[in-house]
Design a protein around this motif. Structure first.
Motif, PDB file in Angstrom:
ATOM      1  N   SER A 106      36.016  44.102  34.702  1.00 52.30           N
ATOM      2  CA  SER A 106      35.835  42.659  34.864  1.00 52.30           C
ATOM      3  C   SER A 106      37.110  42.057  35.451  1.00 52.30           C
TER       4      SER A 106
ATOM      5  N   ASP B 123      38.036  39.065  35.222  1.00 55.68           N
ATOM      6  CA  ASP B 123      38.616  38.202  34.188  1.00 55.68           C
ATOM      7  C   ASP B 123      39.625  38.974  33.347  1.00 55.68           C
TER       8      ASP B 123
ATOM      9  N   ARG C 241      43.920  38.877  33.251  1.00 53.74           N
ATOM     10  CA  ARG C 241      44.723  38.698  32.038  1.00 53.74           C
ATOM     11  C   ARG C 241      45.681  39.858  31.812  1.00 53.74           C
TER      12      ARG C 241
ATOM     13  N   ASN D  18      33.439  39.326  40.350  1.00 54.56           N
ATOM     14  CA  ASN D  18      33.882  39.447  38.961  1.00 54.56           C
ATOM     15  C   ASN D  18      33.607  40.810  38.335  1.00 54.56           C
TER      16      ASN D  18
ATOM     17  N   ASP E 208      34.622  31.820  35.930  1.00 49.37           N
ATOM     18  CA  ASP E 208      35.849  32.025  35.153  1.00 49.37           C
ATOM     19  C   ASP E 208      36.745  33.110  35.744  1.00 49.37           C
ATOM     20  N   GLY E 209      36.154  34.119  36.405  1.00 51.39           N
ATOM     21  CA  GLY E 209      36.986  35.154  37.025  1.00 51.39           C
ATOM     22  C   GLY E 209      37.905  34.588  38.086  1.00 51.39           C
TER      23      GLY E 209
ATOM     24  N   ALA F  75      40.635  32.599  36.060  1.00 52.75           N
ATOM     25  CA  ALA F  75      41.593  33.514  35.423  1.00 52.75           C
ATOM     26  C   ALA F  75      42.479  34.188  36.455  1.00 52.75           C
ATOM     27  N   SER F  76      41.913  34.495  37.625  1.00 53.00           N
ATOM     28  CA  SER F  76      42.709  35.131  38.679  1.00 53.00           C
ATOM     29  C   SER F  76      43.802  34.198  39.179  1.00 53.00           C
TER      30      SER F  76
ATOM     31  N   ALA G 247      36.686  27.103  34.157  1.00 52.33           N
ATOM     32  CA  ALA G 247      37.300  27.790  35.288  1.00 52.33           C
ATOM     33  C   ALA G 247      38.390  26.928  35.912  1.00 52.33           C
TER      34      ALA G 247
ATOM     35  N   GLU H  46      39.429  42.480  26.330  1.00 48.21           N
ATOM     36  CA  GLU H  46      39.676  41.059  26.097  1.00 48.21           C
ATOM     37  C   GLU H  46      40.438  40.818  24.801  1.00 48.21           C
TER      38      GLU H  46
END
Length: 338
Positions: A36, A38, A42, A80, A96-97, A100-101, A138, A318
């Protein structure tokens, strides 16, 4: 409170030559679930937050950055999900990916351990910052990356514009002290939204916005605290009238609180916010509703969730990344006070 050494062993176990595997059965990586964006983002984030990372972590950081580079389309959007078959299973977008990126790339541009990582991350951030997302969360994550860029590149126009768009997307919280949140329902990693408003207010010179973000965070921390410890909202969300505490508490919610409280303390100079960071660390060490630690010091991993009955046996990416991020904030806080 003493803080365990921040462990990276399980993160290394979950990382292969391609990227960071999403899930694990216990501590065994589940290759079939793939990767993922996301989580990979992280991963890059925590590597770049680590003071003076050793070479093996720098190698991980490069691998995560290269993965994000492959996920990013020319227009700035991100795919993603990459299957273990090395095929992308979705189209580029701004979910959200993407957010987060941009958070990770902004952090890497400012704090990356090598000039190459900083330069490539800055280029990728600039490309991604040209677009926006219809999703509030996001946009909040992207705003956190923009704030990192502005700390290292003051006045950067793309980052300032992204912060402004994020503040508009999130909206202004109501004056009602019983629900001072700009949405009728809380979701996941909620404190990132409050932190985005805090940093937007600070960098855009909007004191009202800054104070609104602090008000949102103060309220959120209060409702996610029970009997002196954190009892956080599940990914299913929460709205007034529903039962609390949550039955399925996730480490990512706690990590967002620790980040936001650390940011509030840094920008206000008020050490009272550090209580939120301390409770976040303590939650992973066993001061939670089930009275069990989620950090597994033997494996360097973290349980995926907490219920009133106990913890999940699985240690996925995660949760492990959230635990690492919170311990990093704990060590940062301790170093600042020593």
């Amino acid at each position: 409170m003493s803080y365990p050494v921040t462990p990276f062993g399980h993160l290394q176990r979950l990382t292969d030559n391609i990227g960071l595997l999403q899930h694990a059965d216990g501590v065994v990586p589940l290759h079939g679930h793939g990767y993922s964006v996301d989580n990979v983002a992280r991963g890059l984030l925590v590597i770049c937050r680590e003071p003076s990372p050793p070479q093996e972590l720098v190698v991980l950081g490069r691998r995560y950055l290269y993965f994000l580079a492959q996920a990013q389309a020319l227009g700035g959007t991100f795919r993603n999900h990459l299957g273990y078959d090395r095929r992308w299973h979705d189209q580029p977008g701004t979910e959200d990916g993407w957010g987060a990126s941009l958070w990770a790339l902004g952090t890497a541009a400012a704090r990356g351990p090598t000039p190459g990582i900083r330069e490539e991350s800055f280029t990728r951030f600039n490309r991604g910052a040209r677009v926006s997302s219809p999703l509030t969360h996001a946009m909040a994550l992207a705003a956190l990356g923009a704030a990192e860029v502005l700390d290292s590149h003051p006045g950067h126009p793309g980052a300032l514009a992204l912060l402004y768009r994020a503040s508009i997307a999130i909206g202004e919280p109501p004056a009602n002290p019983a629900w001072p949140w700009p949405a009728p329902r809380l979701g996941c990693a909620n404190a990132a939204v409050a932190e985005a408003i805090i940093v937007s207010g600070r960098h855009l010179g909007n004191d009202r916005m800054f104070r609104n973000g602090l008000r949102m965070l103060e309220w959120l921390l209060a409702i996610e605290t029970r009997n002196g410890h954190l009892s956080v909202i599940s990914p299913q969300g929460w709205s007034p009238g529903e039962s609390r505490p949550a039955a399925d508490q996730r480490p990512a919610e706690v990590a967002a609180l620790a980040d936001a409280c650390m940011r509030a303390a840094a920008l206000t100079g008020d050490d009272r916010w550090l209580a939120g960071v301390k409770m976040s660390v303590a939650w992973f060490l066993g001061d939670n509703d089930a009275r069990v630690p989620l950090l597994d010091e033997r494996t360097g991993g973290c349980s995926d969730s907490l219920t009133v009955a106990g913890r999940s046996r699985n240690q996925g990416a995660e949760s492990t990344l959230a635990m690492i991020a919170v311990l990093q904030q704990g060590h940062r806080m301790a170093a600042a006070r020593s």
